[in-house]
Design a protein around this motif. Structure first.
Motif, PDB file in Angstrom:
ATOM      1  N   ASP A 118       0.817  -1.378  -0.021  1.00 54.93           N
ATOM      2  CA  ASP A 118       0.034  -0.078   0.195  1.00 54.93           C
ATOM      3  C   ASP A 118       1.048   1.299   0.044  1.00 54.93           C
ATOM      4  O   ASP A 118       0.370   2.248  -0.527  1.00 54.93           O
ATOM      5  N   GLY A 119       1.996   1.227   0.514  1.00 57.67           N
ATOM      6  CA  GLY A 119       2.851   2.342   0.691  1.00 57.67           C
ATOM      7  C   GLY A 119       3.347   2.582  -0.945  1.00 57.67           C
ATOM      8  O   GLY A 119       3.495   3.641  -1.247  1.00 57.67           O
ATOM      9  N   PHE A 120       3.458   1.466  -1.671  1.00 57.64           N
ATOM     10  CA  PHE A 120       3.710   1.678  -3.129  1.00 57.64           C
ATOM     11  C   PHE A 120       2.609   2.446  -3.757  1.00 57.64           C
ATOM     12  O   PHE A 120       2.686   3.409  -4.633  1.00 57.64           O
ATOM     13  N   ARG A 121       1.380   1.824  -3.537  1.00 57.40           N
ATOM     14  CA  ARG A 121       0.111   2.565  -4.095  1.00 57.40           C
ATOM     15  C   ARG A 121       0.290   4.148  -3.984  1.00 57.40           C
ATOM     16  O   ARG A 121      -0.395   4.691  -4.608  1.00 57.40           O
ATOM     17  N   ILE A 122       0.390   4.381  -2.532  1.00 59.96           N
ATOM     18  CA  ILE A 122       0.616   5.487  -2.143  1.00 59.96           C
ATOM     19  C   ILE A 122       1.402   6.646  -2.881  1.00 59.96           C
ATOM     20  O   ILE A 122       1.264   7.617  -3.497  1.00 59.96           O
ATOM     21  N   ALA A 123       2.658   5.946  -2.979  1.00 64.46           N
ATOM     22  CA  ALA A 123       3.850   6.762  -3.665  1.00 64.46           C
ATOM     23  C   ALA A 123       3.514   6.885  -4.986  1.00 64.46           C
ATOM     24  O   ALA A 123       3.712   7.969  -5.441  1.00 64.46           O
ATOM     25  N   ASN A 124       2.986   5.780  -5.435  1.00 59.47           N
ATOM     26  CA  ASN A 124       2.710   6.221  -7.111  1.00 59.47           C
ATOM     27  C   ASN A 124       1.748   6.978  -7.332  1.00 59.47           C
ATOM     28  O   ASN A 124       1.645   7.719  -8.259  1.00 59.47           O
ATOM     29  N   ALA A 125       0.519   6.991  -6.687  1.00 61.53           N
ATOM     30  CA  ALA A 125      -0.658   7.769  -6.731  1.00 61.53           C
ATOM     31  C   ALA A 125      -0.027   9.330  -6.520  1.00 61.53           C
ATOM     32  O   ALA A 125      -0.457  10.349  -7.409  1.00 61.53           O
ATOM     33  N   MET A 126       0.774   9.418  -5.462  1.00 57.68           N
ATOM     34  CA  MET A 126       1.147  10.833  -5.050  1.00 57.68           C
ATOM     35  C   MET A 126       2.090  11.386  -6.061  1.00 57.68           C
ATOM     36  O   MET A 126       2.247  12.561  -6.482  1.00 57.68           O
ATOM     37  N   LYS A 227      -7.267  15.371  -4.689  1.00 62.96           N
ATOM     38  CA  LYS A 227      -7.169  14.304  -5.359  1.00 62.96           C
ATOM     39  C   LYS A 227      -6.926  13.022  -4.599  1.00 62.96           C
ATOM     40  O   LYS A 227      -7.274  11.860  -4.593  1.00 62.96           O
ATOM     41  N   ALA A 228      -5.625  13.322  -3.740  1.00 64.03           N
ATOM     42  CA  ALA A 228      -5.007  12.174  -2.642  1.00 64.03           C
ATOM     43  C   ALA A 228      -6.189  11.776  -1.905  1.00 64.03           C
ATOM     44  O   ALA A 228      -6.549  10.533  -1.435  1.00 64.03           O
ATOM     45  N   LYS A 229      -7.020  12.683  -1.341  1.00 56.59           N
ATOM     46  CA  LYS A 229      -7.972  12.426  -0.244  1.00 56.59           C
ATOM     47  C   LYS A 229      -9.214  11.431  -0.827  1.00 56.59           C
ATOM     48  O   LYS A 229      -9.840  10.538  -0.265  1.00 56.59           O
ATOM     49  N   ALA A 230      -9.517  11.927  -2.275  1.00 55.58           N
ATOM     50  CA  ALA A 230     -10.371  11.013  -2.794  1.00 55.58           C
ATOM     51  C   ALA A 230      -9.984   9.842  -3.104  1.00 55.58           C
ATOM     52  O   ALA A 230     -11.082   8.864  -3.281  1.00 55.58           O
ATOM     53  N   GLU A 231      -8.760   9.638  -3.713  1.00 54.75           N
ATOM     54  CA  GLU A 231      -8.533   8.386  -4.248  1.00 54.75           C
ATOM     55  C   GLU A 231      -7.928   7.390  -3.110  1.00 54.75           C
ATOM     56  O   GLU A 231      -7.919   6.167  -3.313  1.00 54.75           O
ATOM     57  N   LEU A 232      -7.272   7.739  -2.120  1.00 56.76           N
ATOM     58  CA  LEU A 232      -6.469   7.216  -1.261  1.00 56.76           C
ATOM     59  C   LEU A 232      -7.229   7.045   0.261  1.00 56.76           C
ATOM     60  O   LEU A 232      -7.169   7.886   0.832  1.00 56.76           O
ATOM     61  N   ALA A 233      -7.895   6.089   0.402  1.00 54.87           N
ATOM     62  CA  ALA A 233      -8.853   5.911   1.523  1.00 54.87           C
ATOM     63  C   ALA A 233      -8.064   5.944   2.953  1.00 54.87           C
ATOM     64  O   ALA A 233      -7.114   5.053   3.171  1.00 54.87           O
ATOM     65  N   PRO A 234      -8.928   6.165   3.998  1.00 63.57           N
ATOM     66  CA  PRO A 234      -8.149   6.057   5.545  1.00 63.57           C
ATOM     67  C   PRO A 234      -8.018   4.555   5.793  1.00 63.57           C
ATOM     68  O   PRO A 234      -7.133   4.222   6.593  1.00 63.57           O
ATOM     69  N   ALA A 235      -8.735   3.591   5.149  1.00 66.67           N
ATOM     70  CA  ALA A 235      -8.645   2.128   5.487  1.00 66.67           C
ATOM     71  C   ALA A 235      -7.274   1.840   5.164  1.00 66.67           C
ATOM     72  O   ALA A 235      -7.109   0.588   5.562  1.00 66.67           O
ATOM     73  N   LEU A 236      -6.405   2.451   4.335  1.00 66.25           N
ATOM     74  CA  LEU A 236      -5.203   1.932   4.248  1.00 66.25           C
ATOM     75  C   LEU A 236      -4.381   2.113   5.292  1.00 66.25           C
ATOM     76  O   LEU A 236      -3.378   1.409   5.343  1.00 66.25           O
ATOM     77  N   PHE A 237      -4.667   2.937   6.226  1.00 65.60           N
ATOM     78  CA  PHE A 237      -3.627   3.344   7.461  1.00 65.60           C
ATOM     79  C   PHE A 237      -4.010   2.585   8.527  1.00 65.60           C
ATOM     80  O   PHE A 237      -5.489   2.325   8.870  1.00 65.60           O
ATOM     81  N   GLY A 238      -3.041   2.306   9.569  1.00 64.34           N
ATOM     82  CA  GLY A 238      -3.231   1.540  10.645  1.00 64.34           C
ATOM     83  C   GLY A 238      -2.311   2.194  11.697  1.00 64.34           C
ATOM     84  O   GLY A 238      -1.677   3.133  11.260  1.00 64.34           O
ATOM     85  N   ALA A 239      -2.097   1.651  12.859  1.00 60.75           N
ATOM     86  CA  ALA A 239      -1.065   2.462  13.904  1.00 60.75           C
ATOM     87  C   ALA A 239       0.342   2.104  13.578  1.00 60.75           C
ATOM     88  O   ALA A 239       0.305   0.781  13.168  1.00 60.75           O
TER      89      ALA A 239
END
Length: 350
Positions: A118-126, A227-239
Motif C-alpha cells: 500500500d505504501g507503493f500504491r500511495i507513492a505511485n498515486a502521489m 485528489k489524494a483524499k478522494a483516491e486514497l482511503a483512510p482504511a489503508l492506514f493503521g497504527a
C-alpha cells in the motif's frame, strides 16, 4: 556478540534517483525481492504505466522521463523500502523513522502505518497527484557557509523577502522545505521570478530552480491534496509499529496514534504547508538518541542536509563540516546506503 546499535532511518525524497542510480534496483535487489518488485510492477501495469523494472532497466537515464513525478516517486519508494528491508537487524535496532518531503510516504511504510504494497500504491498515486497543482515550482537557496555554519541573518532575510513578495498582487511565494543548510521556496511564476531577482548574495551556489518540481508544500497544491483524499482511503492506514517523525517534528507514536489522523496529515498538511525536515531530524535524535542515522537509497544526496541538521543543534559536539567529517572518519554517525562501503556495514555484507 556486541549489542545492536540503535538507528534512526531517514527516507529520501524527490531528486535522489539520478543517472548514477539507473539499474540499481535490479542490481541490488532483483534476486532477493523479486516478488515485491513484481507486485510493484503489477500495480503500475494495471494503471497503464511503465513498470518499475522497465524504468530502472532503461538503456539510459532521461531527465525528461525519470525526473517526472509519476516516474521518480515509484522508483525512489522502491529503492528506499527495499534498502530498508536489507538492513541487518542483528546489528541495528530501528527506533524511529523520518523522511524528507515525498520521503514521508516511504516513512509510512517503514514505520508500519501502511503495508509495503500500500505504501507503493500511495507513492505511485502521489507521483501522479504531485503534478496536479497551479503553475509554479521550487527554488533552492543555501544559507550556510563553507563550514556549514549559518550565515548570520541570511535565513531571516530570505524569509522576510518571501513574505514581502507574497504580499504583492498576483505573487505567491512561501517556504516549502527547511533543509537546515538550505531553504527551498515554492510559489507561482511571478513569485519565483521576484525571488531570483531580489535575493541577496548567497554562499556556495547560485539559487537553483529545481527541474520538474511543482510548488510543493504550499496552498498551490490544493488539487493534489483533494485528489489524494478522494483516491486514497483512510482504511489503508493503521497504527505505526515504529515511531514516525513528520515534517512538523511531530512524533506519531506506537499505541497512541489515530490512523485517521495520520491519513489526514499525510494528504492535508504534508502537501499544503512547509515541510521542516531539519526539525524532524533534530526532534528524532533528541527524543531517541540513536547511535547512528541510516539513509537508505537511492543516492546519498540527503546526507549533507542530515549533517547540517545535526550541526544546527551541535549534536554530540558536531558543530561544523570539519567536525562531521572527523566523526565520519573515526566513528560514523551517518550511514548512507548509496555508498558501497557504508551499505556493506548496514547490510552486514562486509
Amino acid at each position: 556478540m556486541s549489542a545492536r546499535k540503535t538507528a534512526l532511518v531517514v527516507a529520501p525524497g524527490r531528486g535522489t534517483y539520478g543517472k548514477g542510480e539507473l539499474g540499481s534496483i535490479a542490481r541490488l535487489h532483483g534476486a532477493r525481492f523479486a516478488d515485491l518488485i513484481a507486485d510493484f510492477d503489477a500495480q503500475r501495469r494495471a494503471r497503464g504505466q511503465p513498470t518499475v523494472s522497465e524504468l530502472d532497466g532503461a538503456d539510459r537515464f532521461s531527465v525528461a522521463t525519470h525526473m517526472r513525478g509519476d516516474v521518480a516517486a515509484p522508483l525512489i519508494y522502491t529503492a528506499t523500502v527495499l534498502d530498508y528491508l536489507s538492513i541487518d537487524r542483528e546489528k541495528f535496532d530501528v527506533v524511529a523513522v523520518a523522511g524528507n518531503s515525498m520521503g514521508w510516504y516511504s516513512a509510512l511504510a517503514l514505520g508500519g502505518a501502511v503495508s509495503v504494497a500500500d505504501g507503493f500504491r500511495i507513492a505511485n498515486a502521489m507521483g501522479l497527484n504531485s503534478q496536479t497543482h497551479g503553475p509554479g515550482g521550487q527554488i533552492l537557496l543555501q544559507v550556510v557557509d563553507e563550514t556549514w555554519r549559518p550565515v548570520p541573518g541570511l535565513r531571516e532575510q530570505l524569509l522576510g523577502l518571501a513574505a514581502a513578495i507574497t504580499a504583492r498582487p498576483d505573487h505567491a511565494l512561501a517556504l516549502s522545505i527547511d533543509l537546515a543548510g538550505m531553504l527551498v521556496f515554492a510559489g507561482n511564476e511571478a513569485g519565483l521570478a521576484a525571488l531570483l531577482a531580489e535575493a541577496p548574495p548567497i554562499p556556495g551556489r547560485d539559487p537553483l530552480r529545481l527541474a520538474g518540481h511543482g510548488p510543493f508544500h504550499t496552498p498551490l497544491m490544493f488539487g493534489s491534496s483533494d485528489k489524494a483524499k478522494a483516491e486514497l482511503a483512510p482504511a489503508l492506514f493503521g497504527a505505526p509499529a515504529i515511531p514516525m517523525v513528520d515534517g512538523r517534528g511531530h512524533i506519531w507514536r506506537r499505541f497512541a496514534s489515530d490512523p485517521a489522523a495520520v491519513w489526514d496529515y499525510s494528504f492535508g498538511h504534508q502537501i499544503l504547508a512547509p515541510y521542516d525536515f531539519a526539525r524532524s531530524v533534530q526532534v528524532a535524535v533528541k527524543e531517541y538518541a540513536p547511535d547512528v542515522l541510516i539513509l537508505p537509497g537511492p543516492g546519498d544526496t540527503l546526507g549533507g542536509a542530515i549533517a547540517q541538521a545535526l550541526i544546527g543543534i551541535e549534536w554530540q559536539g558536531i558543530a561544523s563540516k570539519a567536525d562531521f567529517a572527523a566523526r565520519q572518519a573515526t566513528d560514523p554517525i551517518l550511514l548512507a546506503m548509496g555508498r558501497a562501503e557504508q551499505r556493506a556495514v548496514v547490510t552486514g555484507n562486509q
